[in-house]
Write a protein that holds these residues in place. Structure first.
Motif, PDB file in Angstrom:
ATOM      1  N   ALA A 113       2.283  -0.959  11.829  1.00 20.25           N
ATOM      2  CA  ALA A 113       2.545  -0.601  10.530  1.00 20.25           C
ATOM      3  C   ALA A 113       2.359   1.193  10.414  1.00 20.25           C
ATOM      4  CB  ALA A 113       1.842  -1.043   9.358  1.00 20.25           C
ATOM      5  N   TYR A 114       1.308   1.706  11.116  1.00 21.46           N
ATOM      6  CA  TYR A 114       0.996   2.997  10.871  1.00 21.46           C
ATOM      7  C   TYR A 114       1.186   3.913  11.945  1.00 21.46           C
ATOM      8  CZ  TYR A 114      -0.406   1.482   6.072  1.00 21.46           C
ATOM      9  OH  TYR A 114      -0.436   0.727   4.989  1.00 21.46           O
ATOM     10  N   GLY A 115       1.406   3.319  13.073  1.00 20.70           N
ATOM     11  CA  GLY A 115       1.435   4.139  14.385  1.00 20.70           C
ATOM     12  C   GLY A 115       0.449   4.965  14.576  1.00 20.70           C
ATOM     13  N   PRO A 116       0.818   6.296  14.794  1.00 22.29           N
ATOM     14  CA  PRO A 116      -0.092   7.223  15.091  1.00 22.29           C
ATOM     15  C   PRO A 116      -1.297   7.562  14.200  1.00 22.29           C
ATOM     16  CG  PRO A 116       1.751   8.457  14.541  1.00 22.29           C
ATOM     17  CD  PRO A 116       2.308   7.139  14.679  1.00 22.29           C
ATOM     18  N   THR A 117      -1.039   7.188  12.794  1.00 19.75           N
ATOM     19  CA  THR A 117      -2.013   7.356  11.804  1.00 19.75           C
ATOM     20  C   THR A 117      -3.048   6.283  11.845  1.00 19.75           C
ATOM     21  OG1 THR A 117      -0.829   6.705  10.100  1.00 19.75           O
ATOM     22  CG2 THR A 117      -0.503   8.951  10.725  1.00 19.75           C
ATOM     23  N   TRP A 118      -3.036   5.181  12.699  1.00 23.57           N
ATOM     24  CA  TRP A 118      -3.832   3.898  12.674  1.00 23.57           C
ATOM     25  C   TRP A 118      -5.294   4.480  12.834  1.00 23.57           C
ATOM     26  CZ3 TRP A 118      -5.538   1.159  17.427  1.00 23.57           C
ATOM     27  CH2 TRP A 118      -6.257   0.136  17.132  1.00 23.57           C
ATOM     28  N   SER A 119      -6.106   3.703  12.059  1.00 26.60           N
ATOM     29  CA  SER A 119      -7.710   4.139  11.956  1.00 26.60           C
ATOM     30  C   SER A 119      -8.386   3.872  13.195  1.00 26.60           C
ATOM     31  CB  SER A 119      -8.274   3.101  11.009  1.00 26.60           C
ATOM     32  OG  SER A 119      -8.096   1.852  11.114  1.00 26.60           O
ATOM     33  N   GLY A 120      -7.539   3.207  14.245  1.00 25.98           N
ATOM     34  CA  GLY A 120      -8.253   2.960  15.528  1.00 25.98           C
ATOM     35  C   GLY A 120      -8.228   4.244  16.629  1.00 25.98           C
ATOM     36  N   LEU A 173      -4.234 -13.839   3.040  1.00 25.30           N
ATOM     37  CA  LEU A 173      -4.961 -12.767   4.123  1.00 25.30           C
ATOM     38  C   LEU A 173      -5.504 -13.706   5.237  1.00 25.30           C
ATOM     39  CD1 LEU A 173      -6.790  -9.762   3.602  1.00 25.30           C
ATOM     40  CD2 LEU A 173      -7.687 -11.265   5.080  1.00 25.30           C
ATOM     41  N   ARG A 174      -6.414 -14.513   5.076  1.00 17.67           N
ATOM     42  CA  ARG A 174      -7.024 -15.123   6.230  1.00 17.67           C
ATOM     43  C   ARG A 174      -6.100 -16.029   6.847  1.00 17.67           C
ATOM     44  NH1 ARG A 174     -12.370 -16.350   5.956  1.00 17.67           N
ATOM     45  NH2 ARG A 174     -13.660 -15.466   4.201  1.00 17.67           N
ATOM     46  N   ARG A 175      -4.990 -16.618   6.388  1.00 20.71           N
ATOM     47  CA  ARG A 175      -3.864 -17.056   7.134  1.00 20.71           C
ATOM     48  C   ARG A 175      -3.074 -16.318   8.041  1.00 20.71           C
ATOM     49  NH1 ARG A 175      -2.857 -20.003   2.116  1.00 20.71           N
ATOM     50  NH2 ARG A 175      -1.282 -18.722   1.933  1.00 20.71           N
ATOM     51  N   THR A 176      -2.890 -15.054   7.430  1.00 23.89           N
ATOM     52  CA  THR A 176      -2.189 -14.129   8.306  1.00 23.89           C
ATOM     53  C   THR A 176      -2.649 -13.646   9.260  1.00 23.89           C
ATOM     54  OG1 THR A 176      -0.791 -13.852   6.111  1.00 23.89           O
ATOM     55  CG2 THR A 176      -0.618 -11.959   7.931  1.00 23.89           C
ATOM     56  N   VAL A 177      -4.013 -13.358   9.162  1.00 20.56           N
ATOM     57  CA  VAL A 177      -4.863 -12.917  10.236  1.00 20.56           C
ATOM     58  C   VAL A 177      -4.997 -13.638  11.319  1.00 20.56           C
ATOM     59  CG1 VAL A 177      -7.446 -12.236  10.886  1.00 20.56           C
ATOM     60  CG2 VAL A 177      -6.409 -11.200   8.797  1.00 20.56           C
ATOM     61  N   GLU A 178      -5.228 -15.040  10.866  1.00 21.10           N
ATOM     62  CA  GLU A 178      -5.342 -16.158  11.890  1.00 21.10           C
ATOM     63  C   GLU A 178      -4.232 -16.305  12.648  1.00 21.10           C
ATOM     64  OE1 GLU A 178      -6.856 -19.229   9.601  1.00 21.10           O
ATOM     65  OE2 GLU A 178      -8.565 -18.252   9.100  1.00 21.10           O
ATOM     66  N   ARG A 223      -2.701  -2.820  -6.578  1.00 23.88           N
ATOM     67  CA  ARG A 223      -4.142  -2.762  -6.864  1.00 23.88           C
ATOM     68  C   ARG A 223      -4.740  -3.525  -5.419  1.00 23.88           C
ATOM     69  NH1 ARG A 223      -6.711  -5.012 -12.348  1.00 23.88           N
ATOM     70  NH2 ARG A 223      -8.346  -3.930 -11.563  1.00 23.88           N
ATOM     71  N   VAL A 224      -3.972  -3.681  -4.725  1.00 21.53           N
ATOM     72  CA  VAL A 224      -4.537  -4.216  -3.421  1.00 21.53           C
ATOM     73  C   VAL A 224      -4.625  -3.124  -2.352  1.00 21.53           C
ATOM     74  CG1 VAL A 224      -4.042  -5.804  -1.132  1.00 21.53           C
ATOM     75  CG2 VAL A 224      -3.396  -6.530  -3.557  1.00 21.53           C
ATOM     76  N   HIS A 225      -5.715  -2.961  -1.818  1.00 24.47           N
ATOM     77  CA  HIS A 225      -6.073  -1.926  -0.944  1.00 24.47           C
ATOM     78  C   HIS A 225      -5.063  -2.087   0.262  1.00 24.47           C
ATOM     79  CE1 HIS A 225      -8.563   0.578   1.920  1.00 24.47           C
ATOM     80  NE2 HIS A 225      -8.953   1.095   0.739  1.00 24.47           N
ATOM     81  N   TRP A 226      -4.693  -0.731   0.743  1.00 23.85           N
ATOM     82  CA  TRP A 226      -3.585  -0.321   1.514  1.00 23.85           C
ATOM     83  C   TRP A 226      -4.072  -1.034   2.819  1.00 23.85           C
ATOM     84  CZ3 TRP A 226      -4.272   2.095   6.116  1.00 23.85           C
ATOM     85  CH2 TRP A 226      -5.454   2.650   6.149  1.00 23.85           C
ATOM     86  N   THR A 227      -5.171  -1.323   3.307  1.00 29.14           N
ATOM     87  CA  THR A 227      -5.427  -2.061   4.362  1.00 29.14           C
ATOM     88  C   THR A 227      -5.243  -3.408   4.431  1.00 29.14           C
ATOM     89  OG1 THR A 227      -7.829  -2.468   4.151  1.00 29.14           O
ATOM     90  CG2 THR A 227      -7.102  -0.218   5.253  1.00 29.14           C
ATOM     91  N   GLN A 228      -5.275  -4.009   3.325  1.00 30.45           N
ATOM     92  CA  GLN A 228      -4.742  -5.468   2.908  1.00 30.45           C
ATOM     93  C   GLN A 228      -3.502  -5.719   2.745  1.00 30.45           C
ATOM     94  OE1 GLN A 228      -7.953  -6.001  -0.253  1.00 30.45           O
ATOM     95  NE2 GLN A 228      -9.307  -6.804   1.238  1.00 30.45           N
ATOM     96  N   ARG A 229      -2.769  -4.772   2.420  1.00 30.59           N
ATOM     97  CA  ARG A 229      -1.314  -5.140   1.939  1.00 30.59           C
ATOM     98  C   ARG A 229      -0.313  -5.766   3.058  1.00 30.59           C
ATOM     99  NH1 ARG A 229      -0.370   0.649  -1.061  1.00 30.59           N
ATOM    100  NH2 ARG A 229      -2.080   0.503  -2.784  1.00 30.59           N
ATOM    101  N   VAL A 230      -0.575  -5.258   4.175  1.00 33.18           N
ATOM    102  CA  VAL A 230       0.298  -5.810   5.412  1.00 33.18           C
ATOM    103  C   VAL A 230       0.029  -7.148   5.459  1.00 33.18           C
ATOM    104  CG1 VAL A 230       0.532  -3.356   6.518  1.00 33.18           C
ATOM    105  CG2 VAL A 230      -1.235  -4.983   7.137  1.00 33.18           C
ATOM    106  N   TYR A 231      -1.332  -7.852   5.108  1.00 34.72           N
ATOM    107  CA  TYR A 231      -1.396  -9.161   5.341  1.00 34.72           C
ATOM    108  C   TYR A 231      -1.222  -9.983   4.339  1.00 34.72           C
ATOM    109  CZ  TYR A 231      -4.266  -7.366   9.141  1.00 34.72           C
ATOM    110  OH  TYR A 231      -4.707  -6.775  10.493  1.00 34.72           O
ATOM    111  N   VAL A 232      -1.013  -9.506   2.991  1.00 34.92           N
ATOM    112  CA  VAL A 232      -0.691 -10.287   1.801  1.00 34.92           C
ATOM    113  C   VAL A 232       0.780 -10.280   1.256  1.00 34.92           C
ATOM    114  CG1 VAL A 232      -3.300 -10.399   1.325  1.00 34.92           C
ATOM    115  CG2 VAL A 232      -1.701  -8.784   0.232  1.00 34.92           C
ATOM    116  N   ARG A 233       1.506  -8.964   1.550  1.00 32.23           N
ATOM    117  CA  ARG A 233       2.834  -9.128   1.061  1.00 32.23           C
ATOM    118  C   ARG A 233       3.530 -10.109   1.791  1.00 32.23           C
ATOM    119  NH1 ARG A 233       3.293  -2.625  -0.183  1.00 32.23           N
ATOM    120  NH2 ARG A 233       3.449  -2.548   1.949  1.00 32.23           N
TER     121      ARG A 233
END
Length: 369
Positions: free
Chosen positions: A262-269, A320-325, A19-29
């Protein structure tokens, strides 16, 4: 068919994070940050480093494109990494500088053809689904750098790449004497229809007398930096346009993002019109080489998290906040650049300011082609 990567994720994490949005999973798992960092280091080890001549000999060149060396350090060798593409028929190649780590599109768009990317229909993108939450993002970022944007009375502001005027509308509401400039003529038309006192112009800053005279207290680049084919020339111009004590705000995609790793060439950027991809380190190089005195960063946790509309539990939000920082600063990079020491004193506050070399200490900026 379930991919091997998804199957491994299911085995390791089960359904706990579904149920965690896919953009947030890499920061919370748990452990995922370490896995993605290791994955990135492995990619860099495997990617070959080739001379520019060899790279150019085997890479197709589009009609409005040119091959370039690294604009941050001048290194001509290339480390090809990605080939982003989508179903609309566009694709390009992203390389990494093996000397300074800068990520950029190569071949790149020739500066004289940059307007071709925005000549028709771009305002439809800016005012469609993309625009739904833009002003919320602007407000969150302005709050992150308070009090720079709290009161604009008696202060001049330039929004470079103003699009349809969504930010200029907020700027005039906060009292700024606000100006905008953009390469999309239909966007400029829509901006001026939206605005009351602020004014948007089509073209380059030096072509508009009201802008070319400078004296700006604030210049903003909202999701614009990645679109600039000659950033050294552009940022030298921004520095000249700033008044003493002035600041430059940058919001751009973050090339250190765990989502990129994580997503390489499919990254949103990696979007159709993006040309350059900055990290905190390469942005400091750009600012130093163009005469800025310092820069400060504000982590980006995601608009929903910062606005309190996400669905994360409080423990996951803290994680998530700790991981981002600790890791990358977020999928978007938010930076406030200081024109001079006066700006640092006036607006630095209790932020951590990375002081940069002065213009005299920095290496010369090459002339634009």
């Amino acid at each position: 068919m379930v991919s091997a990567r998804r199957l491994i994720s299911r085995i390791v994490y089960g359904s706990r994070y579904d149920r965690v949005h896919w953009t947030q999973r890499v920061y919370v798992r748990p452990g995922e940050r370490l896995v993605r960092e290791a994955q990135w280091r492995g990619r860099l080890r495997r990617a070959p480093v080739v001379p520019l001549a060899d790279y150019a000999a085997r890479t197709p060149l589009g009609a409005i494109e040119e091959f370039v060396s690294c604009l941050m350090c001048g290194q001509s060798r290339q480390q090809p990494l990605f080939r982003p593409a989508n179903g609309d028929g566009w694709s390009y190649r992203v390389v990494r500088c093996p000397s300074c780590g800068f990520l950029y599109r190569n071949p790149n768009v020739r500066p004289e053809h940059l307007g071709d990317l925005y000549a028709t229909g771009y305002s439809g993108f800016l005012t469609g689904d993309y625009a739904a939450n833009r002003q919320r993002r602007y407000r969150l970022t302005m709050d992150a750098f308070a009090p720079v944007f709290s009161d604009g009375r008696g202060r001049r502001l330039l929004d470079f790449g103003c699009g349809a005027g969504l930010f200029l509308e907020l700027a005039e509401q906060r009292g700024f004497e606000a100006y905008g400039v953009d390469l999309s003529p239909d966007s400029v038309e829509q901006a001026n229809a939206r605005l009351t006192r602020a004014r948007a112009y089509f073209g380059a800053p030096e072509d508009v007398p009201e802008i070319a005279e400078g004296g700006f207290d604030v210049i903003t680049l909202w999701s614009v930096l990645a679109h600039l084919p000659r950033p050294l020339s552009d940022f030298s111009l921004f520095r000249r346009l700033l008044a003493p004590g002035g600041v430059l705000l940058v919001l751009t995609v973050n090339a250190r993002s765990l989502l990129l790793k994580a997503y390489g060439p499919t990254w949103s950027g990696f979007t159709k019109n993006h040309l350059m991809f900055y990290s905190a380190e390469t942005l400091r190089t750009l600012l130093s080489r163009t005469g800025f005195a310092g820069v400060s960063y504000a982590p980006h946790y995601g608009d929903a998290v910062e606005a309190g509309t996400d669905r994360l539990t409080e423990p996951l939000r803290r994680r998530l906040r700790r991981t981002v920082e600790a890791a990358d600063g977020g999928n978007m990079m938010r930076a406030l650049a200081f024109a001079d020491q006066e700006a640092i004193v006036r607006w630095g506050g209790d932020r951590r300011v990375h002081r940069l070399r002065t213009r005299a200490e920095a290496p010369p900026v090459p002339a634009a082609d």
